[in-house]
Motif scaffolding. Sequence first.
Motif, PDB file in Angstrom:
ATOM      1  N   ARG A  43       0.915  -0.960  -0.082  1.00  0.00           N
ATOM      2  CA  ARG A  43       0.020   0.203   0.203  1.00  0.00           C
ATOM      3  C   ARG A  43       1.248   1.597   0.170  1.00  0.00           C
ATOM      4  N   TRP A  44       0.590   2.286  -0.739  1.00  0.00           N
ATOM      5  CA  TRP A  44       1.229   3.121  -1.361  1.00  0.00           C
ATOM      6  C   TRP A  44       0.515   4.299  -0.770  1.00  0.00           C
ATOM      7  N   LEU A  45       0.953   5.545   0.539  1.00  0.00           N
ATOM      8  CA  LEU A  45       0.303   6.304   0.484  1.00  0.00           C
ATOM      9  C   LEU A  45       1.149   7.693   0.582  1.00  0.00           C
ATOM     10  N   GLN A  46       0.418   8.553  -0.098  1.00  0.00           N
ATOM     11  CA  GLN A  46       0.904  10.146   0.020  1.00  0.00           C
ATOM     12  C   GLN A  46       0.304  10.591   0.208  1.00  0.00           C
ATOM     13  N   VAL A  47       0.815  10.903   1.614  1.00  0.00           N
ATOM     14  CA  VAL A  47      -0.792  12.341   1.979  1.00  0.00           C
ATOM     15  C   VAL A  47       0.331  13.275   2.349  1.00  0.00           C
ATOM     16  N   ASP A  95      -5.435  21.422   0.462  1.00  0.00           N
ATOM     17  CA  ASP A  95      -6.405  21.747  -0.855  1.00  0.00           C
ATOM     18  C   ASP A  95      -6.809  20.716  -1.326  1.00  0.00           C
ATOM     19  N   GLU A  96      -6.337  19.471  -0.824  1.00  0.00           N
ATOM     20  CA  GLU A  96      -5.942  18.291  -2.035  1.00  0.00           C
ATOM     21  C   GLU A  96      -5.268  16.848  -1.357  1.00  0.00           C
ATOM     22  N   ILE A  97      -5.985  16.160  -0.752  1.00  0.00           N
ATOM     23  CA  ILE A  97      -5.137  15.397   0.198  1.00  0.00           C
ATOM     24  C   ILE A  97      -5.499  13.908  -0.735  1.00  0.00           C
ATOM     25  N   ARG A  98      -4.477  13.024  -1.510  1.00  0.00           N
ATOM     26  CA  ARG A  98      -4.025  12.585  -1.795  1.00  0.00           C
ATOM     27  C   ARG A  98      -3.206  10.797  -1.453  1.00  0.00           C
ATOM     28  N   LEU A 116      -8.541   8.634   6.913  1.00  0.00           N
ATOM     29  CA  LEU A 116      -8.741  10.171   6.595  1.00  0.00           C
ATOM     30  C   LEU A 116      -8.724  10.725   7.596  1.00  0.00           C
ATOM     31  N   ALA A 117      -9.090  10.859   8.601  1.00  0.00           N
ATOM     32  CA  ALA A 117      -9.601  11.855   9.950  1.00  0.00           C
ATOM     33  C   ALA A 117      -8.263  11.828  10.627  1.00  0.00           C
ATOM     34  N   LYS A 118      -7.056  11.303  10.391  1.00  0.00           N
ATOM     35  CA  LYS A 118      -6.229  11.539  11.403  1.00  0.00           C
ATOM     36  C   LYS A 118      -5.603  12.859  10.256  1.00  0.00           C
ATOM     37  N   ASP A 119      -5.844  12.005   8.694  1.00  0.00           N
ATOM     38  CA  ASP A 119      -4.980  13.701   7.420  1.00  0.00           C
ATOM     39  C   ASP A 119      -5.625  14.938   7.779  1.00  0.00           C
ATOM     40  N   PHE A 161     -14.143  18.491   1.852  1.00  0.00           N
ATOM     41  CA  PHE A 161     -12.485  18.209   1.061  1.00  0.00           C
ATOM     42  C   PHE A 161     -12.815  17.447  -0.029  1.00  0.00           C
ATOM     43  N   HIS A 162     -10.940  17.840  -0.739  1.00  0.00           N
ATOM     44  CA  HIS A 162     -11.277  17.113  -2.107  1.00  0.00           C
ATOM     45  C   HIS A 162     -10.525  16.362  -1.457  1.00  0.00           C
ATOM     46  N   VAL A 163     -10.366  14.829  -2.429  1.00  0.00           N
ATOM     47  CA  VAL A 163      -9.075  13.429  -2.040  1.00  0.00           C
ATOM     48  C   VAL A 163      -8.979  13.274  -3.533  1.00  0.00           C
ATOM     49  N   ALA A 164      -7.995  13.052  -3.653  1.00  0.00           N
ATOM     50  CA  ALA A 164      -7.771  12.147  -5.227  1.00  0.00           C
ATOM     51  C   ALA A 164      -7.227  10.559  -4.543  1.00  0.00           C
ATOM     52  N   VAL A 165      -7.427   9.896  -5.520  1.00  0.00           N
ATOM     53  CA  VAL A 165      -7.080   8.637  -4.862  1.00  0.00           C
ATOM     54  C   VAL A 165      -6.383   8.065  -5.597  1.00  0.00           C
ATOM     55  N   ILE A 166      -4.644   8.085  -6.139  1.00  0.00           N
ATOM     56  CA  ILE A 166      -3.776   7.839  -7.374  1.00  0.00           C
ATOM     57  C   ILE A 166      -3.936   6.049  -7.578  1.00  0.00           C
TER      58      ILE A 166
END
Length: 491
Positions: free
Chosen positions: A11-15, A30-33, A49-52, A116-121
């Motif tokens: 699992r790769w996480l880029q936050v 502006d955006e969580i990735r 998500l809550a933590k981020d 909140f805007h979220v983007a998942v690659i």
Amino acid sequence: MRRGSGNGIARWLQVLSPFLLPLFPGALPDEIRYSIPEELAKNSMVGNLAKDLGLGVRDLPTRKLRVSAEKEYFTVNPESGDLLVGDRIDREKVCGKQSLCVLEFDIVAEKPLNIFHVAVILQDINDNAPQFKQSEVDLNIGESTRPGKAFPLDPALDLDAGSNSLQKYYLGDNEYFEVTEKESPDGRKYPELILKRFLDREELNFHQLVLTAVDGGDPPRSGTAQIRIQVTDANDNPPLFSQDEYRVTLREDVPPGFSVIQVTATDQDEGINAEITYSFHNVDEQVERFFNLDRQTGEITTKDRLDFETAKSYSLNVEAKDPGDLASHCSIQVEILDENDCVPEVIVTSVFSPLPEDSPLGTVVALIKTRDKDSGENGDVYCNVLGNAQFVLKSSSKNYYKLVTDRTLDREEIPEYNVTIIATDRGKPPLSSNIIITLHVSDVNDNAPVFHQASYLVHVAENNPPGASIAQRPDKLLGKAILPNFRSPQL
């Protein structure tokens, strides 16, 4: 609950938010990735998500995080605040061959209402092997064909992207042919069969080869096709096109049957050897869906209505072949011009109603976003409130708006508002659409009972029985009657 890292799947996480929040307390990105591989099992964890967002577990019951999207690929665990995979996601179905596959959606939080805007690659995994359209390919090659002559072949198709996609072609050992790789204008790799030495029909009139396509996965996956070559008697001259490449521009609103271009090849041979037929060669399935090629004249016409929003260009490869199977090729690059044919959309993601009548100016009433599938000015949308001074729109980010109060509300005067939001693009002529949001105003205790006069004169007859009413007068407050009732002992 299954988490993405719990079963050995990387699992790769880029936050960005965990690094920004400590530096700027109260600030949010502006955006969580996030980044995850495709095909994760349902309920696999994407990230906390809550933590981020800088929220504690105690905040979750109040904030009520939820996903706002047209298709919910993800869900939020209300107890932990984890962002979870809603079901297995096939990257190839979602994004096709795009090099970058991003699923964008909104997270809505309440009290206070915000978005909140979220983007998942979505990362590709090597779950598809290269496949040829035809498992067997038949070629007729004249024995007088000179070494170095190239014969383009249909490419293998690999639904994967990046390094997992098609990388290399191999040809089985033989004395007469080798394979090289070419790249079409749209970036696809296709094989060309190259003749290494002269053929002799009397010595060997048939050749059978195995062509293998290999991807770049680890381990790699492959597919094969049989190439069957029949050696024919000499046909000296192949057809030749007047030019190798053509460029055409088309408006997306041209009707089916519209003439795109006519390509012409000539053959210096005579008689039957000079008869030429035209066909599409090494083209995408979408080309055959939207374009038709006349095999006798070489004229290309539209078969179906084009849509700039679906495809902005097409690469058409045409083969001209004579009866001896000598052939030449040309390419036609068709660019589609956008027309303002898509009406802008207004989408309400959240509404806060009923609204207390003592709400301060600037209170967020609803969250709204706009969308237009056109491009350029045709897809540039602006939004406003039509004929209602109590509310205004404030832009929060690109294509996102907040509907807020701009004047004091009074339920006793207006208990309900129908707010019309209109979205208009900048095309010529412009297109627009609207929606109506119904808002109810809730009551607060902001009015005291009031008598119509300060004193009253009442005449009372003597000898009234106890409990007799001597005066009544209704005084109203907020639609409720208040009845003064005076009682006295017997007079």
